[in-house]
Scaffold this motif. Structure first.
Motif, PDB file in Angstrom:
ATOM      1  N   TYR A 149       0.832  -1.204   0.000  1.00 39.10           N
ATOM      2  CA  TYR A 149       0.000   0.000   0.000  1.00 39.10           C
ATOM      3  C   TYR A 149       0.867   1.254   0.000  1.00 39.10           C
ATOM      4  N   GLN A 150       2.077   1.136   0.554  1.00 38.06           N
ATOM      5  CA  GLN A 150       2.968   2.289   0.644  1.00 38.06           C
ATOM      6  C   GLN A 150       3.369   2.824  -0.737  1.00 38.06           C
ATOM      7  N   ARG A 151       3.273   1.982  -1.751  1.00 37.16           N
ATOM      8  CA  ARG A 151       3.596   2.415  -3.110  1.00 37.16           C
ATOM      9  C   ARG A 151       2.546   3.382  -3.668  1.00 37.16           C
ATOM     10  N   PHE A 152       1.397   3.451  -3.017  1.00 36.78           N
ATOM     11  CA  PHE A 152       0.286   4.258  -3.516  1.00 36.78           C
ATOM     12  C   PHE A 152       0.117   5.572  -2.760  1.00 36.78           C
ATOM     13  N   LYS A 153       1.092   5.923  -1.917  1.00 42.63           N
ATOM     14  CA  LYS A 153       1.025   7.198  -1.200  1.00 42.63           C
ATOM     15  C   LYS A 153       1.170   8.340  -2.195  1.00 42.63           C
ATOM     16  N   PRO A 154       0.468   9.407  -2.044  1.00 42.16           N
ATOM     17  CA  PRO A 154      -0.431   9.800  -0.967  1.00 42.16           C
ATOM     18  C   PRO A 154      -1.884   9.337  -1.176  1.00 42.16           C
ATOM     19  N   LEU A 155      -2.193   8.692  -2.295  1.00 44.27           N
ATOM     20  CA  LEU A 155      -3.572   8.302  -2.572  1.00 44.27           C
ATOM     21  C   LEU A 155      -4.160   7.375  -1.525  1.00 44.27           C
ATOM     22  N   CYS A 156      -3.354   6.498  -0.974  1.00 42.94           N
ATOM     23  CA  CYS A 156      -3.866   5.493  -0.035  1.00 42.94           C
ATOM     24  C   CYS A 156      -3.886   5.980   1.409  1.00 42.94           C
ATOM     25  N   TRP A 157      -3.562   7.231   1.653  1.00 43.32           N
ATOM     26  CA  TRP A 157      -3.615   7.724   3.021  1.00 43.32           C
ATOM     27  C   TRP A 157      -5.049   7.753   3.546  1.00 43.32           C
ATOM     28  N   SER A 158      -6.014   7.951   2.676  1.00 46.49           N
ATOM     29  CA  SER A 158      -7.398   8.081   3.134  1.00 46.49           C
ATOM     30  C   SER A 158      -8.329   6.988   2.621  1.00 46.49           C
ATOM     31  N   GLN A 159      -7.798   6.022   1.900  1.00 45.03           N
ATOM     32  CA  GLN A 159      -8.638   4.915   1.438  1.00 45.03           C
ATOM     33  C   GLN A 159      -7.778   3.687   1.161  1.00 45.03           C
ATOM     34  N   PRO A 160      -8.385   2.504   1.296  1.00 36.24           N
ATOM     35  CA  PRO A 160      -7.647   1.271   1.013  1.00 36.24           C
ATOM     36  C   PRO A 160      -7.303   1.181  -0.472  1.00 36.24           C
ATOM     37  N   THR A 161      -6.281   0.417  -0.786  1.00 35.11           N
ATOM     38  CA  THR A 161      -5.859   0.309  -2.184  1.00 35.11           C
ATOM     39  C   THR A 161      -6.956  -0.251  -3.074  1.00 35.11           C
ATOM     40  N   PHE A 162      -7.825  -1.125  -2.562  1.00 33.20           N
ATOM     41  CA  PHE A 162      -8.871  -1.701  -3.405  1.00 33.20           C
ATOM     42  C   PHE A 162     -10.002  -0.720  -3.691  1.00 33.20           C
ATOM     43  N   GLU A 163      -9.966   0.473  -3.073  1.00 28.62           N
ATOM     44  CA  GLU A 163     -10.959   1.505  -3.361  1.00 28.62           C
ATOM     45  C   GLU A 163     -10.416   2.567  -4.325  1.00 28.62           C
ATOM     46  N   LEU A 164      -9.150   2.467  -4.710  1.00 29.09           N
ATOM     47  CA  LEU A 164      -8.582   3.418  -5.666  1.00 29.09           C
ATOM     48  C   LEU A 164      -9.144   3.131  -7.052  1.00 29.09           C
ATOM     49  N   ARG A 165      -9.585   4.153  -7.717  1.00 28.01           N
ATOM     50  CA  ARG A 165     -10.153   3.985  -9.062  1.00 28.01           C
ATOM     51  C   ARG A 165      -9.049   3.840 -10.101  1.00 28.01           C
ATOM     52  N   CYS A 166      -9.289   2.942 -11.009  1.00 25.41           N
ATOM     53  CA  CYS A 166      -8.424   2.769 -12.172  1.00 25.41           C
ATOM     54  C   CYS A 166      -9.377   2.606 -13.348  1.00 25.41           C
ATOM     55  N   GLY A 167      -9.638   3.699 -14.038  1.00 25.43           N
ATOM     56  CA  GLY A 167     -10.675   3.679 -15.062  1.00 25.43           C
ATOM     57  C   GLY A 167     -12.021   3.922 -14.398  1.00 25.43           C
ATOM     58  N   LEU A 168     -13.028   3.225 -14.865  1.00 25.82           N
ATOM     59  CA  LEU A 168     -14.384   3.408 -14.353  1.00 25.82           C
ATOM     60  C   LEU A 168     -14.611   2.805 -12.979  1.00 25.82           C
ATOM     61  N   PHE A 169     -13.932   1.712 -12.672  1.00 29.86           N
ATOM     62  CA  PHE A 169     -14.208   0.965 -11.450  1.00 29.86           C
ATOM     63  C   PHE A 169     -12.968   0.801 -10.581  1.00 29.86           C
ATOM     64  N   ASN A 170     -13.200   0.583  -9.308  1.00 27.56           N
ATOM     65  CA  ASN A 170     -12.103   0.171  -8.446  1.00 27.56           C
ATOM     66  C   ASN A 170     -12.111  -1.365  -8.388  1.00 27.56           C
ATOM     67  N   THR A 171     -11.139  -1.949  -7.725  1.00 31.72           N
ATOM     68  CA  THR A 171     -11.027  -3.411  -7.704  1.00 31.72           C
ATOM     69  C   THR A 171     -12.228  -4.065  -7.027  1.00 31.72           C
ATOM     70  N   ARG A 172     -12.739  -3.472  -5.950  1.00 36.20           N
ATOM     71  CA  ARG A 172     -13.916  -4.031  -5.281  1.00 36.20           C
ATOM     72  C   ARG A 172     -15.116  -4.062  -6.225  1.00 36.20           C
ATOM     73  N   GLU A 173     -15.351  -2.981  -6.937  1.00 32.62           N
ATOM     74  CA  GLU A 173     -16.492  -2.922  -7.857  1.00 32.62           C
ATOM     75  C   GLU A 173     -16.339  -3.920  -9.002  1.00 32.62           C
ATOM     76  N   ARG A 174     -15.127  -4.062  -9.512  1.00 30.20           N
ATOM     77  CA  ARG A 174     -14.893  -5.057 -10.568  1.00 30.20           C
ATOM     78  C   ARG A 174     -15.217  -6.468 -10.071  1.00 30.20           C
ATOM     79  N   LEU A 175     -14.758  -6.765  -8.865  1.00 29.92           N
ATOM     80  CA  LEU A 175     -15.011  -8.085  -8.292  1.00 29.92           C
ATOM     81  C   LEU A 175     -16.510  -8.306  -8.071  1.00 29.92           C
TER      82      LEU A 175
END
Length: 159
Positions: free
Chosen positions: A11-37
């Motif tokens: 998760y540290q690779r995603f700083k500062p984006l991951c300071w306020s949300q888990p990595t699976f909630e980060l958007r990549c395109g239209l969906f985050n990983t949780r939504e894709r799953l």
């Protein structure tokens, strides 16, 4: 079948984006990983393993945020990957057999029997208690000697 989304030491690779949300909630395109799953698995309930400080901020409906033991078999997916929906479909289709997918940084995905899922939860809880120290999560005991999933002839499946 328990579905487990998790973040690990990467998760540290995603700083500062991951300071306020888990990595699976980060958007990549239209969906985050949780939504894709959720779209692929058609099961909007599961277990999210994120840093304790972020649990109150995680508002994804019916997903559990406390590290509970999985019920029966478990399908694990790391939040640091933003896989194509087809890759999630391919992996989820193999959820009834035991396998592990990892890279040099650690676990990416797995399908595990109940006892191995419990071991993995215990291992993750041990790491999460000291995540702030920057230590790495090593789930070695629960994932040792398991084959990888069948990804067919797509060498770029994780790209």
């Amino acid at each position: 079948m328990s579905i487990v989304l998790f973040e690990d030491h990467t998760y540290q690779r995603f700083k500062p984006l991951c300071w306020s949300q888990p990595t699976f909630e980060l958007r990549c395109g239209l969906f985050n990983t949780r939504e894709r799953l959720e779209l692929v698995a058609s099961e909007p309930v599961g277990l999210q393993l994120c840093r304790e400080i972020l649990r109150p901020l995680t508002t994804s409906g019916t997903w559990h945020t406390e590290p509970l033991a999985p019920q029966g078999r478990s399908f694990w997916l790391n939040g640091r990957i933003a896989p194509r929906a087809q890759l999630i479909r391919d992996l989820y289709a193999q959820r009834d057999r035991d396998w592990v997918l990892a890279d040099e940084a650690g676990l990416l995905a797995a399908a595990l029997p109940h006892d191995k899922g419990e071991q993995l939860i215990q291992s993750w809880v041990g790491w999460e208690g000291q995540a702030w120290t920057g230590g790495s999560w090593d789930p070695e005991g629960a994932t040792t000697n398991l084959p990888g999933p069948d990804l067919g002839d797509d060498p770029g499946a994780l790209d």
